[in-house]
Every structure is written in C-alpha cells, then in structure tokens.
Design a protein around this motif. Structure first.
Motif, PDB file in Angstrom:
ATOM      1  N   MET A  72       8.916 -16.631 -57.996  1.00  0.00           N
ATOM      2  CA  MET A  72      10.181 -16.071 -57.575  1.00  0.00           C
ATOM      3  C   MET A  72      10.940 -17.153 -56.790  1.00  0.00           C
ATOM      4  SD  MET A  72      10.881 -12.881 -54.919  1.00  0.00           S
ATOM      5  CE  MET A  72       9.173 -12.862 -54.498  1.00  0.00           C
ATOM      6  N   GLU A  73      12.188 -17.375 -57.143  1.00  0.00           N
ATOM      7  CA  GLU A  73      12.988 -18.393 -56.464  1.00  0.00           C
ATOM      8  C   GLU A  73      13.801 -17.794 -55.320  1.00  0.00           C
ATOM      9  OE1 GLU A  73      13.767 -21.828 -59.791  1.00  0.00           O
ATOM     10  OE2 GLU A  73      15.420 -20.509 -59.291  1.00  0.00           O
ATOM     11  N   LYS A  74      13.803 -18.505 -54.206  1.00  0.00           N
ATOM     12  CA  LYS A  74      14.600 -18.128 -53.039  1.00  0.00           C
ATOM     13  C   LYS A  74      15.166 -19.403 -52.442  1.00  0.00           C
ATOM     14  CE  LYS A  74      12.066 -14.056 -51.563  1.00  0.00           C
ATOM     15  NZ  LYS A  74      12.014 -13.216 -50.401  1.00  0.00           N
ATOM     16  N   THR A  75      16.229 -19.271 -51.679  1.00  0.00           N
ATOM     17  CA  THR A  75      16.707 -20.449 -50.970  1.00  0.00           C
ATOM     18  C   THR A  75      15.814 -20.660 -49.749  1.00  0.00           C
ATOM     19  OG1 THR A  75      18.253 -19.309 -49.501  1.00  0.00           O
ATOM     20  CG2 THR A  75      19.093 -19.980 -51.678  1.00  0.00           C
ATOM     21  N   LEU A  76      15.800 -21.882 -49.277  1.00  0.00           N
ATOM     22  CA  LEU A  76      14.987 -22.210 -48.104  1.00  0.00           C
ATOM     23  C   LEU A  76      15.376 -21.344 -46.912  1.00  0.00           C
ATOM     24  CD1 LEU A  76      12.854 -24.042 -46.914  1.00  0.00           C
ATOM     25  CD2 LEU A  76      14.591 -25.779 -46.595  1.00  0.00           C
ATOM     26  N   LEU A  77      16.636 -20.999 -46.810  1.00  0.00           N
ATOM     27  CA  LEU A  77      17.117 -20.188 -45.690  1.00  0.00           C
ATOM     28  C   LEU A  77      16.559 -18.761 -45.726  1.00  0.00           C
ATOM     29  CD1 LEU A  77      18.886 -20.400 -43.189  1.00  0.00           C
ATOM     30  CD2 LEU A  77      20.827 -19.684 -44.579  1.00  0.00           C
ATOM     31  N   GLU A  78      16.169 -18.286 -46.896  1.00  0.00           N
ATOM     32  CA  GLU A  78      15.642 -16.924 -47.034  1.00  0.00           C
ATOM     33  C   GLU A  78      14.160 -16.809 -46.666  1.00  0.00           C
ATOM     34  OE1 GLU A  78      17.754 -14.749 -50.635  1.00  0.00           O
ATOM     35  OE2 GLU A  78      17.061 -16.751 -51.220  1.00  0.00           O
ATOM     36  N   LEU A  79      13.470 -17.938 -46.535  1.00  0.00           N
ATOM     37  CA  LEU A  79      12.041 -17.907 -46.246  1.00  0.00           C
ATOM     38  C   LEU A  79      11.779 -17.695 -44.761  1.00  0.00           C
ATOM     39  CD1 LEU A  79      10.774 -20.861 -48.460  1.00  0.00           C
ATOM     40  CD2 LEU A  79      11.050 -18.461 -49.065  1.00  0.00           C
ATOM     41  N   GLU A  80      10.719 -16.963 -44.475  1.00  0.00           N
ATOM     42  CA  GLU A  80      10.311 -16.710 -43.099  1.00  0.00           C
ATOM     43  C   GLU A  80       9.332 -17.801 -42.659  1.00  0.00           C
ATOM     44  OE1 GLU A  80      11.426 -14.278 -41.134  1.00  0.00           O
ATOM     45  OE2 GLU A  80      12.712 -13.519 -42.729  1.00  0.00           O
ATOM     46  N   PRO A  81       9.211 -18.044 -41.353  1.00  0.00           N
ATOM     47  CA  PRO A  81       8.224 -19.011 -40.873  1.00  0.00           C
ATOM     48  C   PRO A  81       6.827 -18.693 -41.397  1.00  0.00           C
ATOM     49  CG  PRO A  81       9.713 -18.427 -39.106  1.00  0.00           C
ATOM     50  CD  PRO A  81      10.032 -17.507 -40.257  1.00  0.00           C
ATOM     51  N   GLY A  82       6.120 -19.731 -41.802  1.00  0.00           N
ATOM     52  CA  GLY A  82       4.783 -19.573 -42.356  1.00  0.00           C
ATOM     53  C   GLY A  82       4.750 -19.480 -43.868  1.00  0.00           C
ATOM     54  N   MET A  83       5.887 -19.182 -44.489  1.00  0.00           N
ATOM     55  CA  MET A  83       5.925 -19.072 -45.948  1.00  0.00           C
ATOM     56  C   MET A  83       5.863 -20.461 -46.573  1.00  0.00           C
ATOM     57  SD  MET A  83       8.659 -15.990 -46.617  1.00  0.00           S
ATOM     58  CE  MET A  83       8.266 -15.777 -48.345  1.00  0.00           C
ATOM     59  N   GLN A  84       5.244 -20.513 -47.761  1.00  0.00           N
ATOM     60  CA  GLN A  84       5.089 -21.765 -48.478  1.00  0.00           C
ATOM     61  C   GLN A  84       5.672 -21.649 -49.867  1.00  0.00           C
ATOM     62  OE1 GLN A  84       0.864 -22.411 -48.490  1.00  0.00           O
ATOM     63  NE2 GLN A  84       0.850 -23.152 -46.382  1.00  0.00           N
ATOM     64  N   GLY A  85       6.016 -22.792 -50.436  1.00  0.00           N
ATOM     65  CA  GLY A  85       6.526 -22.811 -51.799  1.00  0.00           C
ATOM     66  C   GLY A  85       6.714 -24.232 -52.266  1.00  0.00           C
ATOM     67  N   ALA A  86       7.140 -24.353 -53.522  1.00  0.00           N
ATOM     68  CA  ALA A  86       7.412 -25.662 -54.113  1.00  0.00           C
ATOM     69  C   ALA A  86       8.918 -25.778 -54.342  1.00  0.00           C
ATOM     70  CB  ALA A  86       6.663 -25.809 -55.430  1.00  0.00           C
ATOM     71  N   ILE A  87       9.457 -26.933 -54.049  1.00  0.00           N
ATOM     72  CA  ILE A  87      10.894 -27.143 -54.232  1.00  0.00           C
ATOM     73  C   ILE A  87      11.191 -27.123 -55.730  1.00  0.00           C
ATOM     74  CG2 ILE A  87      12.818 -28.719 -53.872  1.00  0.00           C
ATOM     75  CD1 ILE A  87      11.218 -29.773 -51.394  1.00  0.00           C
ATOM     76  N   ALA A  88      12.082 -26.218 -56.142  1.00  0.00           N
ATOM     77  CA  ALA A  88      12.409 -26.056 -57.555  1.00  0.00           C
ATOM     78  C   ALA A  88      13.631 -26.879 -57.944  1.00  0.00           C
ATOM     79  CB  ALA A  88      12.647 -24.581 -57.874  1.00  0.00           C
ATOM     80  N   ARG A  89      14.696 -26.785 -57.155  1.00  0.00           N
ATOM     81  CA  ARG A  89      15.939 -27.488 -57.492  1.00  0.00           C
ATOM     82  C   ARG A  89      16.863 -27.482 -56.289  1.00  0.00           C
ATOM     83  NH1 ARG A  89      19.666 -23.313 -58.844  1.00  0.00           N
ATOM     84  NH2 ARG A  89      18.578 -21.349 -59.057  1.00  0.00           N
ATOM     85  N   PHE A  90      17.959 -28.222 -56.437  1.00  0.00           N
ATOM     86  CA  PHE A  90      18.978 -28.297 -55.388  1.00  0.00           C
ATOM     87  C   PHE A  90      20.305 -27.813 -55.940  1.00  0.00           C
ATOM     88  CE2 PHE A  90      16.114 -31.992 -54.582  1.00  0.00           C
ATOM     89  CZ  PHE A  90      15.499 -31.477 -53.470  1.00  0.00           C
ATOM     90  N   ILE A  91      21.130 -27.266 -55.061  1.00  0.00           N
ATOM     91  CA  ILE A  91      22.484 -26.857 -55.415  1.00  0.00           C
ATOM     92  C   ILE A  91      23.414 -27.792 -54.657  1.00  0.00           C
ATOM     93  CG2 ILE A  91      24.179 -24.999 -55.320  1.00  0.00           C
ATOM     94  CD1 ILE A  91      21.701 -23.065 -55.072  1.00  0.00           C
ATOM     95  N   GLY A  92      24.087 -28.667 -55.365  1.00  0.00           N
ATOM     96  CA  GLY A  92      24.964 -29.598 -54.667  1.00  0.00           C
ATOM     97  C   GLY A  92      25.287 -30.818 -55.496  1.00  0.00           C
ATOM     98  N   ASN A  93      26.097 -31.661 -54.926  1.00  0.00           N
ATOM     99  CA  ASN A  93      26.536 -32.858 -55.627  1.00  0.00           C
ATOM    100  C   ASN A  93      25.460 -33.951 -55.567  1.00  0.00           C
ATOM    101  OD1 ASN A  93      26.841 -34.354 -53.170  1.00  0.00           O
ATOM    102  ND2 ASN A  93      28.793 -33.339 -52.833  1.00  0.00           N
TER     103      ASN A  93
END
Length: 77
Positions: free
Chosen positions: A1-22
């Motif tokens: 499941m994809e979420k933005t980094l801002l949506e994650l709570e402390p202690g949560m882990q994941g793999a960076i999927a992609r970036f939104i930006g220039n």
C-alpha cells in the motif's frame, strides 16, 4: 500500500517507491541518500507543522513537511 511519508506514524517502516516533483527536487533527495528502493523508518513527526525525521541507511535525515508529502512510500499492509 502506498502512502506519502507525511501520512506515516512514528515507528512505521517502508520502502521508498517514487517521488512527486521536478528533477531538481528528486536530485536533491538522492544527494542526501533518499533513493527509490531504500528502506526507511519514521523516527518522529514533529507537531504544529514541524519536520519529519526518518532513518535511512542507519542515519537520521530531517525533511520538511513540504518535502515529506512528495515522497511516496510502499508500506506493508
């Protein structure tokens, strides 16, 4: 499941999927060691619009919320 980094709570882990930006924004993140496929852990999310602190490759990196909302992380459900 994809979420933005801002949506994650402390202690949560994941793999960076992609970036939104220039390309300049993406280059800046890669320069500080934040790249697609890297695993990260959210250390803390400061209140009142403060930054998000993550751990990548054994070191802590602080990102402002404007940057954190543009980093998409794949989180195990």
């Amino acid at each position: 499941m994809e979420k933005t980094l801002l949506e994650l709570e402390p202690g949560m882990q994941g793999a960076i999927a992609r970036f939104i930006g220039n390309p300049g924004f993406i280059r800046k993140l890669r320069t500080i060691g934040i790249r697609e496929g890297k695993n990260l852990t959210v250390v803390t999310r400061h209140p009142l619009g403060g930054p998000v602190v993550i751990e990548v490759d054994g070191r802590e990196v602080t990102l402002g919320r404007g940057m954190a909302v543009r980093v998409v992380v794949d989180v195990a459900a």
